[in-house]
Design a protein around this motif. Structure first.
Motif, PDB file in Angstrom:
ATOM      1  N   PRO A  83      60.459  62.798  17.386  1.00 26.82           N
ATOM      2  CA  PRO A  83      60.229  61.394  17.013  1.00 26.82           C
ATOM      3  C   PRO A  83      61.504  60.551  17.082  1.00 26.82           C
ATOM      4  O   PRO A  83      61.454  59.383  17.484  1.00 26.82           O
ATOM      5  CB  PRO A  83      59.721  61.492  15.568  1.00 26.82           C
ATOM      6  CG  PRO A  83      59.158  62.865  15.452  1.00 26.82           C
ATOM      7  CD  PRO A  83      60.039  63.711  16.320  1.00 26.82           C
ATOM      8  N   ILE A  84      62.643  61.137  16.703  1.00 27.35           N
ATOM      9  CA  ILE A  84      63.915  60.410  16.764  1.00 27.35           C
ATOM     10  C   ILE A  84      64.265  60.060  18.211  1.00 27.35           C
ATOM     11  O   ILE A  84      64.701  58.942  18.511  1.00 27.35           O
ATOM     12  CB  ILE A  84      65.058  61.235  16.134  1.00 27.35           C
ATOM     13  CG1 ILE A  84      64.790  61.500  14.650  1.00 27.35           C
ATOM     14  CG2 ILE A  84      66.393  60.522  16.316  1.00 27.35           C
ATOM     15  CD1 ILE A  84      64.772  60.272  13.788  1.00 27.35           C
ATOM     16  N   LYS A  85      64.044  61.001  19.113  1.00 22.36           N
ATOM     17  CA  LYS A  85      64.345  60.748  20.524  1.00 22.36           C
ATOM     18  C   LYS A  85      63.428  59.665  21.087  1.00 22.36           C
ATOM     19  O   LYS A  85      63.865  58.846  21.902  1.00 22.36           O
ATOM     20  CB  LYS A  85      64.213  62.042  21.330  1.00 22.36           C
ATOM     21  CG  LYS A  85      65.365  63.013  21.079  1.00 22.36           C
ATOM     22  CD  LYS A  85      65.309  64.208  22.013  1.00 22.36           C
ATOM     23  CE  LYS A  85      66.546  65.089  21.830  1.00 22.36           C
ATOM     24  NZ  LYS A  85      66.516  66.272  22.721  1.00 22.36           N
ATOM     25  N   ARG A  86      62.155  59.648  20.657  1.00 22.59           N
ATOM     26  CA  ARG A  86      61.231  58.602  21.115  1.00 22.59           C
ATOM     27  C   ARG A  86      61.701  57.229  20.630  1.00 22.59           C
ATOM     28  O   ARG A  86      61.616  56.235  21.355  1.00 22.59           O
ATOM     29  CB  ARG A  86      59.808  58.882  20.623  1.00 22.59           C
ATOM     30  CG  ARG A  86      59.104  60.007  21.385  1.00 22.59           C
ATOM     31  CD  ARG A  86      57.609  59.958  21.156  1.00 22.59           C
ATOM     32  NE  ARG A  86      57.264  60.203  19.763  1.00 22.59           N
ATOM     33  CZ  ARG A  86      56.996  61.405  19.250  1.00 22.59           C
ATOM     34  NH1 ARG A  86      57.043  62.475  20.035  1.00 22.59           N
ATOM     35  NH2 ARG A  86      56.668  61.539  17.986  1.00 22.59           N
ATOM     36  N   ILE A  87      62.193  57.194  19.407  1.00 24.43           N
ATOM     37  CA  ILE A  87      62.722  55.949  18.857  1.00 24.43           C
ATOM     38  C   ILE A  87      63.925  55.484  19.674  1.00 24.43           C
ATOM     39  O   ILE A  87      64.039  54.310  20.037  1.00 24.43           O
ATOM     40  CB  ILE A  87      63.105  56.134  17.379  1.00 24.43           C
ATOM     41  CG1 ILE A  87      61.840  56.259  16.529  1.00 24.43           C
ATOM     42  CG2 ILE A  87      63.980  54.982  16.879  1.00 24.43           C
ATOM     43  CD1 ILE A  87      62.098  56.659  15.083  1.00 24.43           C
ATOM     44  N   CYS A  88      64.823  56.415  19.964  1.00 20.93           N
ATOM     45  CA  CYS A  88      66.026  56.094  20.759  1.00 20.93           C
ATOM     46  C   CYS A  88      65.645  55.546  22.125  1.00 20.93           C
ATOM     47  O   CYS A  88      66.224  54.553  22.594  1.00 20.93           O
ATOM     48  CB  CYS A  88      66.895  57.332  20.934  1.00 20.93           C
ATOM     49  SG  CYS A  88      67.578  57.977  19.397  1.00 20.93           S
ATOM     50  N   GLU A  89      64.660  56.175  22.755  1.00 22.52           N
ATOM     51  CA  GLU A  89      64.224  55.738  24.079  1.00 22.52           C
ATOM     52  C   GLU A  89      63.687  54.313  24.029  1.00 22.52           C
ATOM     53  O   GLU A  89      63.962  53.503  24.907  1.00 22.52           O
ATOM     54  CB  GLU A  89      63.163  56.704  24.625  1.00 22.52           C
ATOM     55  CG  GLU A  89      63.725  58.055  25.020  1.00 22.52           C
ATOM     56  CD  GLU A  89      62.645  59.086  25.275  1.00 22.52           C
ATOM     57  OE1 GLU A  89      61.435  58.738  25.149  1.00 22.52           O
ATOM     58  OE2 GLU A  89      62.985  60.239  25.599  1.00 22.52           O
ATOM     59  N   ARG A  90      62.915  54.005  22.988  1.00 23.87           N
ATOM     60  CA  ARG A  90      62.366  52.651  22.878  1.00 23.87           C
ATOM     61  C   ARG A  90      63.474  51.628  22.638  1.00 23.87           C
ATOM     62  O   ARG A  90      63.451  50.535  23.211  1.00 23.87           O
ATOM     63  CB  ARG A  90      61.339  52.587  21.750  1.00 23.87           C
ATOM     64  CG  ARG A  90      60.759  51.198  21.573  1.00 23.87           C
ATOM     65  CD  ARG A  90      59.516  51.166  20.751  1.00 23.87           C
ATOM     66  NE  ARG A  90      59.053  49.805  20.534  1.00 23.87           N
ATOM     67  CZ  ARG A  90      57.953  49.474  19.876  1.00 23.87           C
ATOM     68  NH1 ARG A  90      57.173  50.422  19.391  1.00 23.87           N
ATOM     69  NH2 ARG A  90      57.609  48.205  19.702  1.00 23.87           N
ATOM     70  N   MET A  91      64.449  51.987  21.810  1.00 22.19           N
ATOM     71  CA  MET A  91      65.559  51.071  21.550  1.00 22.19           C
ATOM     72  C   MET A  91      66.336  50.804  22.835  1.00 22.19           C
ATOM     73  O   MET A  91      66.722  49.662  23.115  1.00 22.19           O
ATOM     74  CB  MET A  91      66.480  51.657  20.467  1.00 22.19           C
ATOM     75  CG  MET A  91      65.842  51.692  19.079  1.00 22.19           C
ATOM     76  SD  MET A  91      66.874  52.507  17.818  1.00 22.19           S
ATOM     77  CE  MET A  91      68.210  51.297  17.633  1.00 22.19           C
ATOM     78  N   ILE A  92      66.552  51.844  23.631  1.00 21.36           N
ATOM     79  CA  ILE A  92      67.277  51.691  24.890  1.00 21.36           C
ATOM     80  C   ILE A  92      66.497  50.810  25.854  1.00 21.36           C
ATOM     81  O   ILE A  92      67.045  49.883  26.465  1.00 21.36           O
ATOM     82  CB  ILE A  92      67.563  53.069  25.523  1.00 21.36           C
ATOM     83  CG1 ILE A  92      68.574  53.844  24.668  1.00 21.36           C
ATOM     84  CG2 ILE A  92      68.083  52.917  26.953  1.00 21.36           C
ATOM     85  CD1 ILE A  92      68.726  55.293  25.065  1.00 21.36           C
ATOM     86  N   VAL A  93      65.201  51.077  25.992  1.00 19.56           N
ATOM     87  CA  VAL A  93      64.348  50.316  26.911  1.00 19.56           C
ATOM     88  C   VAL A  93      64.316  48.838  26.534  1.00 19.56           C
ATOM     89  O   VAL A  93      64.375  47.954  27.393  1.00 19.56           O
ATOM     90  CB  VAL A  93      62.918  50.889  26.931  1.00 19.56           C
ATOM     91  CG1 VAL A  93      61.964  49.938  27.652  1.00 19.56           C
ATOM     92  CG2 VAL A  93      62.911  52.252  27.601  1.00 19.56           C
ATOM     93  N   GLU A  94      64.240  48.551  25.226  1.00 21.37           N
ATOM     94  CA  GLU A  94      64.141  47.167  24.762  1.00 21.37           C
ATOM     95  C   GLU A  94      65.503  46.517  24.536  1.00 21.37           C
ATOM     96  O   GLU A  94      65.580  45.350  24.145  1.00 21.37           O
ATOM     97  CB  GLU A  94      63.309  47.112  23.481  1.00 21.37           C
ATOM     98  CG  GLU A  94      61.872  47.582  23.686  1.00 21.37           C
ATOM     99  CD  GLU A  94      60.952  47.249  22.530  1.00 21.37           C
ATOM    100  OE1 GLU A  94      61.284  46.315  21.759  1.00 21.37           O
ATOM    101  OE2 GLU A  94      59.910  47.905  22.403  1.00 21.37           O
TER     102      GLU A  94
END
Length: 207
Positions: A83-94
């Protein structure tokens, strides 16, 4: 009955986190801040269950379109690395560098390590749901706090001919410091009522 209690509990968290985001200077609609329990239930509850993913939201500042904050709600009671990695990915994308994760019970040691490794490039703050059931700044014993801008801090130090290290300190782990998202080096103005002067002002340096 348990489902109703859980919905009421999440409604309190929903309200507090939006107040926190607003108090940090981000835009939050009045409708969200004043959403009643019935409105919350109607908007977010399906079959008497709240999908925490539907509570995720983003907020920006009126005068700085580059300063955005993402608020995440963890679905699992225990949050691991995925879940932490998914959060990181979304922050990077946005293109967002500031985030808040609200979790139910615990983060695994490995998930905590990932969060620490993100800093200082990405700031992901962690709050347990139980910490947001009540807005601590509304307690009668908690005085008003105002976070100074960089310029206000410079003016303060110049006026009193102080070095910042001469100011009293507030730890980053202090509940009030966490509420306002204070970073090391920031100064907070504390305003207390005074019977003689009307108000008594002090300053603290986040450390």
């Amino acid at each position: 009955m348990d489902e109703d209690r859980e919905i009421a509990r999440l409604h309190k968290v929903f309200r507090t986190i939006r107040e926190l985001v607003r108090d940090r200077g981000y835009l939050v609609s009045t409708a969200e801040l004043e959403m009643s329990l019935d409105e919350f239930r109607e908007t977010y509850s399906k079959n008497r269950h709240i999908d925490r993913q539907s509570l995720i939201f983003a907020a920006g500042r009126e005068n700085d379109e580059n300063d955005k904050l993402l608020v995440f709600f963890a679905e699992d009671e225990s949050v691991g690395i995925k879940p932490i990695k998914r959060i990181c990915e979304r922050m990077i994308v946005e293109g967002v560098v500031k985030g808040i994760l609200i979790y139910q019970k615990q983060l695994t040691p490995s998930a905590n390590k990932v969060v620490q490794e993100l800093a200082p490039k990405y700031q992901l703050e962690l709050f347990m749901e139980s910490e947001l059931l009540v807005n601590i700044t509304k307690h009668t014993l908690v005085p008003d706090h105002e976070v100074l801008t960089v310029e206000e801090k410079k003016t303060l130090l110049a006026r009193y001919r102080l070095k910042e290290t001469q100011l009293p300190r507030i730890q980053r782990t202090d509940p009030i410091a966490r509420y306002y998202g204070l970073q090391r080096g920031q100064v907070v103005k504390i305003i207390r009522p005074s019977e003689t002067a009307g108000k008594y002002v002090t300053y603290r340096l986040c450390w």
